[in-house]
Design a protein around this motif. Structure first.
Motif, PDB file in Angstrom:
ATOM      1  N   ASP A  98     -24.891   1.238 -37.534  1.00 37.23           N
ATOM      2  CA  ASP A  98     -26.075   1.656 -38.271  1.00 37.23           C
ATOM      3  C   ASP A  98     -27.329   1.060 -37.647  1.00 37.23           C
ATOM      4  OD1 ASP A  98     -26.394  -1.016 -39.292  1.00 37.23           O
ATOM      5  OD2 ASP A  98     -24.911  -0.561 -40.842  1.00 37.23           O
ATOM      6  N   ASP A  99     -28.493   1.456 -38.160  1.00 40.60           N
ATOM      7  CA  ASP A  99     -29.770   1.074 -37.557  1.00 40.60           C
ATOM      8  C   ASP A  99     -29.957  -0.434 -37.439  1.00 40.60           C
ATOM      9  OD1 ASP A  99     -30.353   3.711 -37.363  1.00 40.60           O
ATOM     10  OD2 ASP A  99     -31.909   3.745 -38.910  1.00 40.60           O
ATOM     11  N   ASP A 100     -29.475  -1.170 -38.431  1.00 40.10           N
ATOM     12  CA  ASP A 100     -29.704  -2.610 -38.474  1.00 40.10           C
ATOM     13  C   ASP A 100     -28.579  -3.420 -37.853  1.00 40.10           C
ATOM     14  OD1 ASP A 100     -32.153  -2.247 -39.824  1.00 40.10           O
ATOM     15  OD2 ASP A 100     -31.116  -2.100 -41.750  1.00 40.10           O
ATOM     16  N   ALA A 101     -27.601  -2.744 -37.265  1.00 37.12           N
ATOM     17  CA  ALA A 101     -26.467  -3.451 -36.668  1.00 37.12           C
ATOM     18  C   ALA A 101     -26.956  -4.398 -35.572  1.00 37.12           C
ATOM     19  CB  ALA A 101     -25.477  -2.448 -36.090  1.00 37.12           C
ATOM     20  N   LYS A 102     -26.348  -5.562 -35.510  1.00 35.94           N
ATOM     21  CA  LYS A 102     -26.716  -6.541 -34.492  1.00 35.94           C
ATOM     22  C   LYS A 102     -26.018  -6.191 -33.180  1.00 35.94           C
ATOM     23  CE  LYS A 102     -27.439 -10.448 -37.645  1.00 35.94           C
ATOM     24  NZ  LYS A 102     -27.019 -11.840 -37.992  1.00 35.94           N
ATOM     25  N   THR A 103     -26.809  -5.728 -32.238  1.00 37.33           N
ATOM     26  CA  THR A 103     -26.220  -5.379 -30.946  1.00 37.33           C
ATOM     27  C   THR A 103     -25.690  -6.626 -30.241  1.00 37.33           C
ATOM     28  OG1 THR A 103     -28.363  -5.505 -29.804  1.00 37.33           O
ATOM     29  CG2 THR A 103     -27.697  -3.360 -30.670  1.00 37.33           C
ATOM     30  N   SER A 104     -26.202  -7.785 -30.614  1.00 31.51           N
ATOM     31  CA  SER A 104     -25.694  -9.038 -30.040  1.00 31.51           C
ATOM     32  C   SER A 104     -24.232  -9.242 -30.399  1.00 31.51           C
ATOM     33  CB  SER A 104     -26.529 -10.225 -30.535  1.00 31.51           C
ATOM     34  OG  SER A 104     -26.548 -10.276 -31.952  1.00 31.51           O
ATOM     35  N   ASP A 105     -23.883  -8.975 -31.643  1.00 26.31           N
ATOM     36  CA  ASP A 105     -22.487  -9.129 -32.077  1.00 26.31           C
ATOM     37  C   ASP A 105     -21.592  -8.100 -31.402  1.00 26.31           C
ATOM     38  OD1 ASP A 105     -23.268 -11.185 -33.721  1.00 26.31           O
ATOM     39  OD2 ASP A 105     -23.271  -9.991 -35.566  1.00 26.31           O
ATOM     40  N   ILE A 106     -22.088  -6.857 -31.329  1.00 25.61           N
ATOM     41  CA  ILE A 106     -21.308  -5.789 -30.702  1.00 25.61           C
ATOM     42  C   ILE A 106     -21.058  -6.104 -29.229  1.00 25.61           C
ATOM     43  CG2 ILE A 106     -21.323  -3.359 -30.019  1.00 25.61           C
ATOM     44  CD1 ILE A 106     -22.965  -2.808 -32.574  1.00 25.61           C
ATOM     45  N   ALA A 107     -22.120  -6.501 -28.530  1.00 20.86           N
ATOM     46  CA  ALA A 107     -21.997  -6.803 -27.103  1.00 20.86           C
ATOM     47  C   ALA A 107     -21.021  -7.951 -26.869  1.00 20.86           C
ATOM     48  CB  ALA A 107     -23.365  -7.143 -26.523  1.00 20.86           C
ATOM     49  N   SER A 108     -21.099  -8.976 -27.698  1.00 20.89           N
ATOM     50  CA  SER A 108     -20.226 -10.140 -27.541  1.00 20.89           C
ATOM     51  C   SER A 108     -18.759  -9.763 -27.727  1.00 20.89           C
ATOM     52  CB  SER A 108     -20.614 -11.212 -28.547  1.00 20.89           C
ATOM     53  OG  SER A 108     -19.783 -12.348 -28.422  1.00 20.89           O
ATOM     54  N   GLU A 109     -18.473  -8.964 -28.738  1.00 17.43           N
ATOM     55  CA  GLU A 109     -17.096  -8.554 -29.009  1.00 17.43           C
ATOM     56  C   GLU A 109     -16.545  -7.704 -27.864  1.00 17.43           C
ATOM     57  OE1 GLU A 109     -17.171  -6.542 -32.740  1.00 17.43           O
ATOM     58  OE2 GLU A 109     -17.811  -8.315 -33.864  1.00 17.43           O
ATOM     59  N   VAL A 110     -17.363  -6.774 -27.381  1.00 17.87           N
ATOM     60  CA  VAL A 110     -16.911  -5.888 -26.306  1.00 17.87           C
ATOM     61  C   VAL A 110     -16.761  -6.666 -25.005  1.00 17.87           C
ATOM     62  CG1 VAL A 110     -17.518  -3.877 -24.901  1.00 17.87           C
ATOM     63  CG2 VAL A 110     -17.923  -3.842 -27.375  1.00 17.87           C
ATOM     64  N   TYR A 111     -17.696  -7.558 -24.725  1.00 18.58           N
ATOM     65  CA  TYR A 111     -17.670  -8.342 -23.489  1.00 18.58           C
ATOM     66  C   TYR A 111     -16.380  -9.163 -23.379  1.00 18.58           C
ATOM     67  CZ  TYR A 111     -18.914 -11.918 -20.051  1.00 18.58           C
ATOM     68  OH  TYR A 111     -18.904 -12.756 -18.959  1.00 18.58           O
ATOM     69  N   LYS A 112     -15.978  -9.769 -24.479  1.00 17.32           N
ATOM     70  CA  LYS A 112     -14.802 -10.645 -24.454  1.00 17.32           C
ATOM     71  C   LYS A 112     -13.536  -9.895 -24.065  1.00 17.32           C
ATOM     72  CE  LYS A 112     -16.564 -14.010 -27.805  1.00 17.32           C
ATOM     73  NZ  LYS A 112     -16.448 -14.525 -29.198  1.00 17.32           N
ATOM     74  N   LYS A 113     -13.448  -8.617 -24.387  1.00 18.18           N
ATOM     75  CA  LYS A 113     -12.225  -7.871 -24.078  1.00 18.18           C
ATOM     76  C   LYS A 113     -12.365  -6.979 -22.850  1.00 18.18           C
ATOM     77  CE  LYS A 113     -12.901  -3.929 -27.225  1.00 18.18           C
ATOM     78  NZ  LYS A 113     -12.310  -3.153 -28.341  1.00 18.18           N
ATOM     79  N   THR A 114     -13.518  -7.033 -22.187  1.00 18.04           N
ATOM     80  CA  THR A 114     -13.716  -6.230 -20.972  1.00 18.04           C
ATOM     81  C   THR A 114     -14.164  -7.143 -19.823  1.00 18.04           C
ATOM     82  OG1 THR A 114     -15.969  -5.636 -21.716  1.00 18.04           O
ATOM     83  CG2 THR A 114     -14.187  -4.081 -22.214  1.00 18.04           C
TER      84      THR A 114
END
Length: 216
Positions: free
Chosen positions: A131-147
């Motif tokens: 959603d609009d207010d989602a923290k891209t920092s959290d998303i990036a961190s989660e994706v980075y750890k598994k890629t």
């Protein structure tokens, strides 16, 4: 710590340029056209560069790999590098996939871009579905750890963590970075992901088939 992310200037990262390049990269016969792959990646590098110091180290690494692939395309064996398939076939046949300098092999070089594409594709997919207010920092961190994080040494992981910590909300990220307006960018993101995924999957299969996923 104050964020280094600049929000006062509208930048020109072009999602449609990424979309068109990666759609053109994937030919009807499932070959992957290297020139279009590189063109799409050049635009992706623009995104990382526009964040300034945040992902500057990522942009520099990706640009160096792009330059190596361009060097191969301009070489006397350039025709062998027309597609990712022909590149891998040529380098496997000639036993040069592990060459690491002057210049490094195309297979070794593309593997680094391929790993980063896995991060980019998943990050964009998650952003598109948030959603609009989602923290891209959290998303990036989660994706980075598994890629990408699986392949980076400790110091790079720490640098990436700091960069991702300072990323803004989805709305702020898109409003600031993208050439398209917010609504257009949001509608284009899933199309970009749909263009990236088959390119990633075909490349992954090629590397698996030729036992190249762990090139040094």
């Amino acid at each position: 710590m104050a964020s280094e992310f600049k929000t006062d200037v509208k930048h020109d990262f072009d999602l449609e340029a990424v979309l068109n390049a990666f759609k053109s990269c994937h030919s009807p016969d499932n070959n992957l056209v290297l020139d279009q792959y590189v063109a799409g990646y050049q635009e992706l590098c623009r995104f990382f560069k526009l964040t300034g110091k945040l992902f500057g180290f990522v942009a520099s690494e990706l640009e160096s790999k792009i330059h190596i692939l361009e060097t191969h395309r301009k070489s006397e064996n350039g025709n062998a590098y027309e597609t990712i398939q022909s590149m891998i076939d040529f380098e496997v046949t000639n036993g040069i996939t592990k060459v690491s300098r002057n210049p490094p092999s195309g297979s070794r070089t593309l593997l680094r871009l391929h790993r980063a594409l896995g991060f980019i594709s998943e990050f964009m997919d998650r952003i598109a579905k948030s959603d609009d207010d989602a923290k891209t920092s959290d998303i990036a961190s989660e994706v980075y750890k598994k890629t990408l994080g699986l392949y980076h040494p400790w110091i790079i992981q720490k640098m990436a963590g700091l960069a991702m910590y300072m990323l803004p909300s989805r709305r702020q990220l898109i409003d600031t970075m993208c050439k398209q307006n917010y609504e257009k960018a949001i509608s284009t993101l899933p199309l970009v992901v749909d263009a990236l995924k088959p390119v990633y999957n075909i490349t992954q299969e090629l590397y698996e088939t030729n036992d190249l996923l762990n090139l040094p």
